[in-house]
Scaffold this motif. Structure first.
Motif, PDB file in Angstrom:
ATOM      1  N   GLU A 128      79.159  89.781 -60.651  1.00 28.71           N
ATOM      2  CA  GLU A 128      79.780  89.046 -59.547  1.00 28.71           C
ATOM      3  C   GLU A 128      79.238  89.516 -58.198  1.00 28.71           C
ATOM      4  N   LEU A 129      79.027  90.817 -58.072  1.00 27.56           N
ATOM      5  CA  LEU A 129      78.507  91.369 -56.824  1.00 27.56           C
ATOM      6  C   LEU A 129      77.088  90.873 -56.562  1.00 27.56           C
ATOM      7  N   ILE A 130      76.261  90.861 -57.597  1.00 27.36           N
ATOM      8  CA  ILE A 130      74.894  90.347 -57.460  1.00 27.36           C
ATOM      9  C   ILE A 130      74.916  88.897 -56.981  1.00 27.36           C
ATOM     10  N   ASP A 131      75.786  88.108 -57.586  1.00 24.44           N
ATOM     11  CA  ASP A 131      75.894  86.689 -57.218  1.00 24.44           C
ATOM     12  C   ASP A 131      76.327  86.527 -55.763  1.00 24.44           C
ATOM     13  N   LYS A 132      77.311  87.316 -55.337  1.00 28.13           N
ATOM     14  CA  LYS A 132      77.803  87.221 -53.952  1.00 28.13           C
ATOM     15  C   LYS A 132      76.735  87.645 -52.951  1.00 28.13           C
ATOM     16  N   VAL A 133      76.022  88.724 -53.268  1.00 24.11           N
ATOM     17  CA  VAL A 133      74.971  89.209 -52.370  1.00 24.11           C
ATOM     18  C   VAL A 133      73.897  88.143 -52.195  1.00 24.11           C
ATOM     19  N   LYS A 134      73.468  87.545 -53.296  1.00 24.58           N
ATOM     20  CA  LYS A 134      72.395  86.551 -53.239  1.00 24.58           C
ATOM     21  C   LYS A 134      72.828  85.307 -52.461  1.00 24.58           C
ATOM     22  N   LYS A 135      74.060  84.903 -52.640  1.00 22.70           N
ATOM     23  CA  LYS A 135      74.552  83.715 -51.931  1.00 22.70           C
ATOM     24  C   LYS A 135      74.635  83.960 -50.426  1.00 22.70           C
ATOM     25  N   LEU A 136      75.084  85.139 -50.039  1.00 29.16           N
ATOM     26  CA  LEU A 136      75.152  85.458 -48.612  1.00 29.16           C
ATOM     27  C   LEU A 136      73.759  85.585 -48.008  1.00 29.16           C
ATOM     28  N   TYR A 137      72.840  86.129 -48.777  1.00 34.69           N
ATOM     29  CA  TYR A 137      71.465  86.260 -48.297  1.00 34.69           C
ATOM     30  C   TYR A 137      70.828  84.883 -48.084  1.00 34.69           C
ATOM     31  N   GLU A 138      71.123  83.957 -48.988  1.00 32.34           N
ATOM     32  CA  GLU A 138      70.607  82.586 -48.854  1.00 32.34           C
ATOM     33  C   GLU A 138      71.178  81.889 -47.626  1.00 32.34           C
ATOM     34  N   LYS A 139      72.361  82.327 -47.206  1.00 35.37           N
ATOM     35  CA  LYS A 139      72.985  81.754 -46.008  1.00 35.37           C
ATOM     36  C   LYS A 139      72.458  82.375 -44.725  1.00 35.37           C
ATOM     37  N   GLY A 140      71.581  83.379 -44.870  1.00 31.53           N
ATOM     38  CA  GLY A 140      70.980  83.981 -43.691  1.00 31.53           C
ATOM     39  C   GLY A 140      71.570  85.313 -43.261  1.00 31.53           C
ATOM     40  N   TYR A 141      72.481  85.859 -44.061  1.00 27.81           N
ATOM     41  CA  TYR A 141      73.066  87.156 -43.732  1.00 27.81           C
ATOM     42  C   TYR A 141      72.016  88.261 -43.929  1.00 27.81           C
ATOM     43  N   SER A 142      72.021  89.244 -43.044  1.00 25.10           N
ATOM     44  CA  SER A 142      71.150  90.414 -43.216  1.00 25.10           C
ATOM     45  C   SER A 142      71.757  91.339 -44.263  1.00 25.10           C
ATOM     46  N   ALA A 143      70.965  92.270 -44.745  1.00 23.26           N
ATOM     47  CA  ALA A 143      71.455  93.214 -45.760  1.00 23.26           C
ATOM     48  C   ALA A 143      72.661  93.997 -45.246  1.00 23.26           C
ATOM     49  N   LYS A 144      72.617  94.420 -43.983  1.00 21.04           N
ATOM     50  CA  LYS A 144      73.726  95.199 -43.429  1.00 21.04           C
ATOM     51  C   LYS A 144      74.989  94.363 -43.272  1.00 21.04           C
ATOM     52  N   LYS A 145      74.823  93.105 -42.887  1.00 24.73           N
ATOM     53  CA  LYS A 145      75.998  92.239 -42.758  1.00 24.73           C
ATOM     54  C   LYS A 145      76.606  91.934 -44.126  1.00 24.73           C
TER      55      LYS A 145
END
Length: 266
Positions: free
Chosen positions: A217-234
């Motif tokens: 679930e964490l992997i999925d959430k990280v990837k989705k936020l990254y696709e939305k343009g979030y930086s790694a720190k955000k």
């Protein structure tokens, strides 16, 4: 100095640590008659040797090369002629040493070099004990889990620790950890012996399944936020929160951001 022991049928779990009774700065090694599983950290050598003198172990089975798991193995060989089992990927680290960070030297200490006596095959049989040896990398390249098949006991080294991890070491790989956890579900076991949690005798398989679910679930959430343009720190701040004393004390070798970076490395 933490020093506790707990008996579980014919096994004794010893918990040792240098600073305080915390999960990451203390570690368990396990004793089955004349067999030790891991050898704790060099900073607890005095206590460890006192325990070893009681048993005079003939064998030591290492889960991986890290200093809080193989830290006193040299002394076992020197004092008791203990025969050491290790994974073939452990050998170069055990024989030649490896680079350690300042916090690792302070908390766990620098182990002395030695050569293992035996390289693991798929099974190890010693007297009345029989172990399946399962290569479960991710925490380290050489990590193994051991299942004592007669009793259904699983020794996980540092693979489990927590069902919902929030930190990762720089050299850990979240995907490899996930694969290793899934591998364990193919085996039968009723009790888990975790090097940092100790004895886990209530639904260990369910706990491992929960960790798998959490990571996926964490992997999925990280990837989705990254696709939305979030930086790694955000992404870290949103899903895991800001870094804390653990991250700062280890100079970010052990941090929340490392989880996000590991997910995005694939």
């Amino acid at each position: 100095m933490v020093h506790k022991s707990k008996k579980y049928y014919d096994l004794v779990a010893y918990k040792v640590g240098r600073f305080h009774d915390a999960i990451n700065t203390t570690v368990h090694f396990f004793v089955l008659d004349n067999i030790f599983i891991d050898s704790a950290q060099p900073t607890t050598k005095k206590i460890f040797i006192e325990v070893a003198k009681k048993y005079k172990p003939e064998y030591c089975l290492l889960t991986h090369y890290h200093e809080d798991h193989a830290g006193n193995t040299y002394d076992l060989k020197k004092l008791f002629n203990t025969k050491i089992f290790a994974h073939n990927l452990s050998v170069s680290y055990l024989e030649n040493g490896y680079k350690m960070l300042p916090y690792e030297k302070i908390i766990w200490g620098v182990p002395e070099k030695f050569s293992p006596d035996f390289i693991y095959s798929d099974k190890v049989e010693i007297g009345k004990y029989a172990f399946n040896v399962i290569h479960t990398p991710g925490h380290s390249v050489d990590s193994v889990s051991l299942i004592e098949t007669i009793r259904g006991w699983l020794f996980t080294g540092d693979l489990f620790i927590s069902a919902k991890p929030k930190y990762l070491r720089r050299d850990e790989n979240i995907y490899t950890i996930l694969e290793s956890l899934k591998k364990l579900l193919n085996y039968d076991f009723d009790v888990m012996f975790c090097a940092h949690r100790g004895i886990v005798d209530e639904k260990p398989k369910e706990l491992i399944s929960k960790k798998i679910e959490y990571i996926e679930e964490l992997i999925d959430k990280v990837k989705k936020l990254y696709e939305k343009g979030y930086s790694a720190k955000k992404i870290r701040n949103k899903l895991l929160g800001f870094e804390d004393i653990t991250s700062f004390a280890t100079n970010f070798d052990f941090s929340k951001l490392n989880i996000v970076k590991s997910v995005l490395s694939n």
